[in-house]
Design an enzyme around this catalytic site. Sequence first.
Site, short mmCIF file in Angstrom:
data_model
loop_
_atom_site.label_atom_id
_atom_site.label_comp_id
_atom_site.label_asym_id
_atom_site.label_seq_id
_atom_site.Cartn_x
_atom_site.Cartn_y
_atom_site.Cartn_z
N HIS A 169 0.83 -1.20 0.00
CA HIS A 169 0.00 0.00 0.00
C HIS A 169 0.87 1.27 0.00
O HIS A 169 0.66 2.19 -0.79
CB HIS A 169 -0.93 -0.01 1.22
CG HIS A 169 -1.62 1.29 1.43
ND1 HIS A 169 -2.66 1.70 0.63
CD2 HIS A 169 -1.39 2.29 2.31
CE1 HIS A 169 -3.05 2.91 1.02
NE2 HIS A 169 -2.29 3.29 2.03
N HIS A 184 0.97 4.88 -2.46
CA HIS A 184 1.43 6.25 -2.20
C HIS A 184 2.69 6.61 -2.99
O HIS A 184 2.82 7.72 -3.47
CB HIS A 184 1.69 6.45 -0.70
CG HIS A 184 0.43 6.52 0.10
ND1 HIS A 184 -0.40 7.61 0.09
CD2 HIS A 184 -0.14 5.62 0.94
CE1 HIS A 184 -1.44 7.39 0.88
NE2 HIS A 184 -1.31 6.18 1.41
N GLU A 218 -6.72 8.64 -0.25
CA GLU A 218 -6.77 7.19 -0.02
C GLU A 218 -7.85 6.51 -0.88
O GLU A 218 -7.63 5.42 -1.39
CB GLU A 218 -7.04 6.86 1.45
CG GLU A 218 -5.94 7.28 2.42
CD GLU A 218 -4.68 6.42 2.35
OE1 GLU A 218 -4.62 5.46 1.57
OE2 GLU A 218 -3.73 6.74 3.10
N SER A 265 -3.80 0.26 -4.57
CA SER A 265 -2.91 -0.79 -4.06
C SER A 265 -3.67 -2.08 -3.76
O SER A 265 -3.12 -3.01 -3.18
CB SER A 265 -2.18 -0.31 -2.81
OG SER A 265 -3.10 0.08 -1.81
FE LIG Z 1 -2.38 5.16 2.97
#
Ligand SMILES: [Fe+2]
Length: 298
Positions: A162, A167, A208, A227
């Site tokens: 993730h 990110h 997110e 992700s």
């Molecule tokens: Fe995050």
Amino acid sequence: MFEEAQLYSPVSTGEGGEVTVHLADDHPGANDPAYRARRNEIAAAALAWQPGTPPPRIDYTDVENDVWRTVCRELAPKHERYAVGEFVEAVERVGLPRERVPQLDEVTVHVEPISGWRYVPAAGLVPLRQFYGSLESRTFHSTQYLRHPDVPLYTPEPDAIHEVIGHGHLLATPTFGELHRMAGEATNRLRDDDNVAFLSRVFWFSLEFGVVEEDGELKAYGAGILSSYGEIEEFRRMEHRPLDVAEMGTADYDITHYQPVLYRAESVEEVVEVVGGFFVTCTDESIAAMRRGAKAVA
Ligand SMILES: [Fe+2]
């Protein structure tokens, strides 16, 4: 209810210095002693890290590298289809290894020349103010463990996949990297922790789990969706609401399953205008007023 600890398994250090990651009973690794021992070992390495020194290097196992490889393989075609254009370009440009888990200092080597971001280790939960505040100086606190190999398609906890695939590539884009930095600047302007929690929810529903219309199709720009090769197939079917900072900052969410309500922007420009505009202008007073408004409606 919003619970920080829900996101990460708590980490504790015993009197003898032994580090334990407390996995919830329903965590996929809860009954796997080898996985638990590995989580403890990786958390201990992060806790022993001193700022200003290189992040600990983790000797990733074949199983962990397999999980990474599987996720990269599954996500690649899905990014082409579902990810916002800037993200797809960043994946090419950053050029992270796809066959093995990269070390955090390698991630920095790939991302820093593009956009100035550095990765530092996190054992688990980093206090909200520290996590978001450090974004102002383009520092990203990242976990180094991998999700349990039985469930590679989704993790309730932010793992290295993730943090790095989601990110890391966003941080290398001009628009979304800058939005992360602006969230940090905003955090450091706020005095009241409840207002930082409000900001973290706005971040949650945008960087997110944000979705955006691009070239006539709905695309994802949120690291949580980008992700998760399970969730990335589902976001177009969820309930979509227009961007509304006051609503996003006070909405509850549950990280243990796919997000049923997503906030959709009509363009990347709208994300910058609404979410970026909030980060640039928010103050304790303006957020307190939005929180009061939300209470009055509830
Ligand atoms: Fe995050």
